[in-house]
Design a protein around this motif. Sequence first.
Motif, PDB file in Angstrom:
ATOM      1  N   GLY A 147       7.502   4.894  45.519  1.00 13.15           N
ATOM      2  CA  GLY A 147       7.220   3.466  45.470  1.00 13.15           C
ATOM      3  C   GLY A 147       8.432   2.581  45.316  1.00 13.15           C
ATOM      4  N   LEU A 148       9.629   3.163  45.111  1.00 11.41           N
ATOM      5  CA  LEU A 148      10.837   2.357  44.948  1.00 11.41           C
ATOM      6  C   LEU A 148      11.518   2.195  46.301  1.00 11.41           C
ATOM      7  N   PHE A 149      11.700   0.933  46.726  1.00  9.34           N
ATOM      8  CA  PHE A 149      12.381   0.610  47.977  1.00  9.34           C
ATOM      9  C   PHE A 149      13.703  -0.069  47.665  1.00  9.34           C
ATOM     10  N   ILE A 150      14.677   0.100  48.565  1.00 13.34           N
ATOM     11  CA  ILE A 150      15.981  -0.512  48.360  1.00 13.34           C
ATOM     12  C   ILE A 150      16.427  -1.207  49.633  1.00 13.34           C
ATOM     13  N   GLY A 151      17.390  -2.104  49.474  1.00 12.90           N
ATOM     14  CA  GLY A 151      17.984  -2.793  50.619  1.00 12.90           C
ATOM     15  C   GLY A 151      19.430  -3.144  50.313  1.00 12.90           C
ATOM     16  N   GLN A 152      20.301  -2.975  51.307  1.00  8.95           N
ATOM     17  CA  GLN A 152      21.721  -3.285  51.165  1.00  8.95           C
ATOM     18  C   GLN A 152      22.031  -4.545  51.951  1.00  8.95           C
ATOM     19  N   HIS A 153      22.760  -5.483  51.331  1.00  6.48           N
ATOM     20  CA  HIS A 153      23.048  -6.713  52.065  1.00  6.48           C
ATOM     21  C   HIS A 153      24.470  -7.222  51.858  1.00  6.48           C
ATOM     22  N   ALA A 154      25.401  -6.320  51.608  1.00 12.16           N
ATOM     23  CA  ALA A 154      26.780  -6.793  51.461  1.00 12.16           C
ATOM     24  C   ALA A 154      27.785  -5.704  51.789  1.00 12.16           C
ATOM     25  N   GLY A 155      27.657  -5.101  52.954  1.00  9.01           N
ATOM     26  CA  GLY A 155      28.700  -4.227  53.449  1.00  9.01           C
ATOM     27  C   GLY A 155      28.750  -2.842  52.857  1.00  9.01           C
TER      28      GLY A 155
END
Length: 737
Positions: A133-141
């Motif tokens: 249930g844990l989702f992640i997202g990268q938004h800075a390189g």
Amino acid sequence: MNKILALLLILTNCICNAQNIKGKIIDHYGHPIENAYILNTITNNHAHSNELGIFSMDKTTTNTLLRISALGFKKTEFTVSDSVILITLEPATFQLSEVVIQPTLSAMNVITKIDLETSPVNSTQEILRKVPGLFIGQHAGGGKAEQMFLRGFDVDHGTDVALSVDGMPVNMVSHAHGQGYSDLHFVIPETVDKIDFGKGTYYTNKGDFNTAGYVDFKTKDKLEKSTIGVEVGQFDTFRTIGLFDLLGNQKKQSAYLATEYIMTNGPFDSPQNFNRINILGKYSTILDDNSSISVSGSHFTSNWDASGQIPQRLVDTGTISRFGAVDDTEGGTTSRSNFNVMMNKHIDEDTFLKTNAFYSNYQFELYSNFTFFLEDPINGDQIKQKENRNIYGINAELNNKHHYGATDVLYQLGVGVRNDQTTDTELSHTINRNTTLEQIKLGDINQSNLFTYLNTEITLGKLTINPGLRLDYFKFNYQDKLQIAYKTQTEDKVKISPKLNFIYSENANLQFFIKSGMGFHSNDTRVVVANNGEKILPTAIGTDIGTIWKPFPRLIVNSALWYLYLQQEFVYVGDAGIVEPSGKTKRMGIDLGLRYQLNDFLFFDFDGNYTHARSIEEAKGEDYIPLAPAFTNTAGISLQNWKNFSGGIRYRYMDDRPANEDKSIVAKGYFVADCNLNYTYKKLIFGISVQNLFNTQWNETQFATESRLQNESTPVEEIHFTPGTPFFLKGMITYNF
């Protein structure tokens, strides 16, 4: 008469030989095996080994046959011949049929054990995705901590999930970028041995940031073998990994060194120039009294360039590509050095002490531009966030188990302290990373957290009652260096967090639970002193009702209905240096998970999570919680040890979600599939992996942001996003020795 007398003699002999046996379960290296299941085949009494591998079992006679099982080990039968026994288990191919549902609050950890066995990790991102249930997202390189989502929370970088590694906290209090900022990139994924997780506010030994849940990582004490590996992929990607066993197959001590280096330019039009280096050294020893000591040291450093979050309108008009940039001077540098000493002290068969003391030095410098030319039409809106931090801490927990007839009582008494000291925590308006136009915030932070807790598990046959109470004391100090006069602003606060859980274990294959408790997350020191200590430790109140069920030997099903209420709080917005109020919220949902072994080498997993998240005090239709996921789903099939092949294919899905309070702006959902395949030839492993197998166009992170471009007269509020990785092929070769 003679028959009756003989029967009485036999019965008397059994009673006289009945005893309380004590034992220890170890592997073939002499290391303790935790959570082994020991069954008396005559009385059907059972026991579980603790963290030192030790167990006790009453009403057991000599010549009794015990059956012992543990995940990843061969099932063993042992005949009791003495009151103190030592049992060694041999490693075996993983079988789901060997899984036993433990009658504890942390029984769900069996899920991550299964997933780590059937689908090993080789990236920091995959470590976090092991938590259902844990989702992640990268938004800075690639160098910035990932944004996280769990149970209807946009956790940001860690505000509502407590993270730790080997007892060291990962969340950064009063961080330059955001409260609870959690950078796990110092963890080398191949060194992870265990992932302990829990959702909700029910865990007495978890304090600050444990609202949506917690995740604890434990690194390996010993390597099975030494390894050198190289990965090469698209976008100028290169990774090398080295794991070196330093002491060989010694019985009671081990040491290893692990290193990792990564570089990539990513799929962006402006190269990321990302590189990261990790090193970890760890020594572990088992003493003659069954106590154990581990000493570890690690260092990590990373630097990168980033294209940032881009506005949808520029992509729609074709001005830039999905992988373009408005300001490609974003990016940063960061590093962390850790030293940690852990000890499990054996006192007697029913008592042991767990302690660890740690020190971390952390450096952080980040350049971002979220609004482009909204605030400064001439120079742009680039900001710098910077800090230099030292963290000191110690944790100690005394575990004691008492037997009162048929009732077992486990006591856990914990104490600890954590102190964070930051120097020149800064928020500045900059241009091109080189020139500071204005210092918006600059100061020193000294924040301390002292805590104690008492956790109790009372076992009454099949029912375990788990009451607990936690007490936290916080001291906040801030020195504002932009003020002419020297002054230390200070506040303190006490927080009491009660817990009460019920666990009913019908047998080793079926468990029901009701969990309840209060948790909290602290607010930034700059919020605390700005608000004179008011509403600085907002309370979270939660409850779970659910079950873990093993209806067939090769199938495990877990499900839960849950509710979470979060109190009014104030939030420090690190990107703007301001304090914003955030109202009361409620979240409720359903979790469902499956783990199924199709045959000896194929495994299937599924996790689905639905959440209804709303603000309580807002009008209907304007009460959406921005970026709170409503439905998420992951599933996959893993192949293990089939004619020297292993691998798998899996997907993750996130539904559309509101990006603002009235849902007039929507963050689009996505479906992304990844796959990998490995082949083992003697000591070599050859592998390929593909991220985004179907080359889906997806947005990894999205925000409703008001921005203005240099040629625009008025600002526009719309989705700004970081694009997700396109089709990404990597090849790998590993040598084991």
